[in-house]
Design an enzyme around this catalytic site. Structure first.
Site, PDB file in Angstrom:
ATOM      1  N   GLN A  34       9.081  34.433  46.315  1.00  0.00           N
ATOM      2  CA  GLN A  34       8.484  33.083  46.348  1.00  0.00           C
ATOM      3  C   GLN A  34       6.966  33.109  46.464  1.00  0.00           C
ATOM      4  O   GLN A  34       6.310  32.087  46.245  1.00  0.00           O
ATOM      5  CB  GLN A  34       9.059  32.272  47.517  1.00  0.00           C
ATOM      6  CG  GLN A  34      10.548  31.987  47.371  1.00  0.00           C
ATOM      7  CD  GLN A  34      11.056  31.141  48.518  1.00  0.00           C
ATOM      8  OE1 GLN A  34      11.409  31.677  49.563  1.00  0.00           O
ATOM      9  NE2 GLN A  34      11.073  29.835  48.339  1.00  0.00           N
ATOM     10  N   LEU A  64      11.426  25.805  49.123  1.00  0.00           N
ATOM     11  CA  LEU A  64       9.986  25.603  48.903  1.00  0.00           C
ATOM     12  C   LEU A  64       9.613  25.814  47.438  1.00  0.00           C
ATOM     13  O   LEU A  64       8.597  25.308  46.985  1.00  0.00           O
ATOM     14  CB  LEU A  64       9.188  26.556  49.802  1.00  0.00           C
ATOM     15  CG  LEU A  64       9.334  26.302  51.315  1.00  0.00           C
ATOM     16  CD1 LEU A  64       8.696  27.428  52.106  1.00  0.00           C
ATOM     17  CD2 LEU A  64       8.719  24.957  51.690  1.00  0.00           C
ATOM     18  N   GLY A 123      12.439  29.534  56.115  1.00  0.00           N
ATOM     19  CA  GLY A 123      12.697  30.856  55.555  1.00  0.00           C
ATOM     20  C   GLY A 123      11.778  31.084  54.380  1.00  0.00           C
ATOM     21  O   GLY A 123      11.238  30.115  53.824  1.00  0.00           O
ATOM     22  N   HIS A 179      17.526  34.674  46.827  1.00  0.00           N
ATOM     23  CA  HIS A 179      16.207  34.763  46.166  1.00  0.00           C
ATOM     24  C   HIS A 179      15.931  36.190  45.689  1.00  0.00           C
ATOM     25  O   HIS A 179      15.345  36.386  44.619  1.00  0.00           O
ATOM     26  CB  HIS A 179      15.089  34.356  47.132  1.00  0.00           C
ATOM     27  CG  HIS A 179      14.815  32.873  47.184  1.00  0.00           C
ATOM     28  ND1 HIS A 179      14.419  32.149  46.079  1.00  0.00           N
ATOM     29  CD2 HIS A 179      14.840  32.002  48.209  1.00  0.00           C
ATOM     30  CE1 HIS A 179      14.228  30.881  46.434  1.00  0.00           C
ATOM     31  NE2 HIS A 179      14.481  30.753  47.732  1.00  0.00           N
TER      32      HIS A 179
HETATM   33  O1  GNR Z   1      12.599  25.500  54.365  1.00  0.00           O
HETATM   34  C1  GNR Z   1      13.740  25.727  53.934  1.00  0.00           C
HETATM   35  N1  GNR Z   1      14.787  24.996  54.415  1.00  0.00           N
HETATM   36  C2  GNR Z   1      16.090  25.322  54.196  1.00  0.00           C
HETATM   37  C3  GNR Z   1      17.062  24.386  54.528  1.00  0.00           C
HETATM   38  C4  GNR Z   1      18.387  24.659  54.355  1.00  0.00           C
HETATM   39  C5  GNR Z   1      18.781  25.865  53.822  1.00  0.00           C
HETATM   40  C6  GNR Z   1      17.838  26.810  53.458  1.00  0.00           C
HETATM   41  C7  GNR Z   1      16.505  26.549  53.642  1.00  0.00           C
HETATM   42  S1  GNR Z   1      15.338  27.732  53.228  1.00  0.00           S
HETATM   43  C8  GNR Z   1      13.956  26.730  52.874  1.00  0.00           C
HETATM   44  C9  GNR Z   1      12.731  27.591  52.617  1.00  0.00           C
HETATM   45  C10 GNR Z   1      12.955  28.402  51.370  1.00  0.00           C
HETATM   46  O2  GNR Z   1      12.826  27.967  50.269  1.00  0.00           O
HETATM   47  N2  GNR Z   1      13.342  29.634  51.545  1.00  0.00           N
HETATM   48  O3  GNR Z   1      13.600  30.395  50.465  1.00  0.00           O
HETATM   49 NI    NI Z   2      14.257  29.028  48.919  1.00  0.00          NI
END
Ligand code: GNR
Ligand code: NI
Length: 172
Positions: A51, A95, A46, A140
């Site tokens: 971000q 991330l 996601g 976010h």
């Molecule tokens: O890559 C991501 N893995 C994830 C794992 C469990 C719950 C949410 C996420 S989102 C994250 C990527 C991210 O930071 N999205 O904002």
């Molecule tokens: Ni995130």
């Protein structure tokens, strides 16, 4: 298409409430494509516009890793309109918070309204990992991070550590 740099904690853009998007045009669709490319490259499941430093209400998601063709969900101005009663505990990462994971409890089912790629109003019911991600991404847009659901002590330790590594990186 371009892979965009991902902003990390403690950058203040991650704590702002993102502005609603007024028009879904070609420039916005270019940003959607860049965000998808950035998410797949990271790799992540996601990504929210803040971000990549853009304080607007746009998210992209795709928890199905190696599927071909890919079927990501792209949402403009997403809003959770129904939260199911059942809760689900899921290990989350972000991330923007490298190398940190923690279990977070959230509603297992959600119904979300949004504008699609064409700017057309849409609604969808999500469950499982999709429901977890959409809540993480909409957080976010409101300046909320998954570490906000941890104890203050844990959160402060994580932010302190990341502030240090970021300073060290910048000194290079
Ligand atoms: O890559 C991501 N893995 C994830 C794992 C469990 C719950 C949410 C996420 S989102 C994250 C990527 C991210 O930071 N999205 O904002
Ligand atoms: Ni995130």
């Amino acid at each position: 298409m371009a892979i965009l740099p991902i902003i990390t904690v403690p950058d203040p853009v991650l704590r702002k409430v993102a502005a609603p998007i007024e028009r879904v045009d070609d420039a916005l669709r270019r940003l959607m494509n860049d965000m998808l490319l950035t998410m797949y490259d990271a790799p992540g499941i996601g990504l929210a516009a803040p971000q990549v430093g853009i304080s607007r209400r746009l998210i992209v998601m795709d928890p199905s890793r190696d599927e071909d063709p890919k079927e990501p969900l792209i949402m403009v101005n997403p809003r959770i309109i129904v939260r199911g009663d059942e809760l689900r505990l899921h290990e989350e990462g972000c991330l923007s918070i490298p190398d940190v994971t923690a279990e977070v409890e959230r509603p297992a089912r959600t119904k979300v309204s949004f504008l699609d790629r064409e700017g057309k109003p849409a609604e969808t019911e999500l469950e499982g990992i999709w429901s977890t991600i959409v809540q993480h991404e909409i957080d976010h847009l409101n300046g909320v991070l998954f570490i906000d659901y941890l104890s203050r002590l844990k959160r402060d330790m994580i932010v302190k550590k990341l502030t240090k590594t970021r300073r060290a990186d910048q000194a290079l």
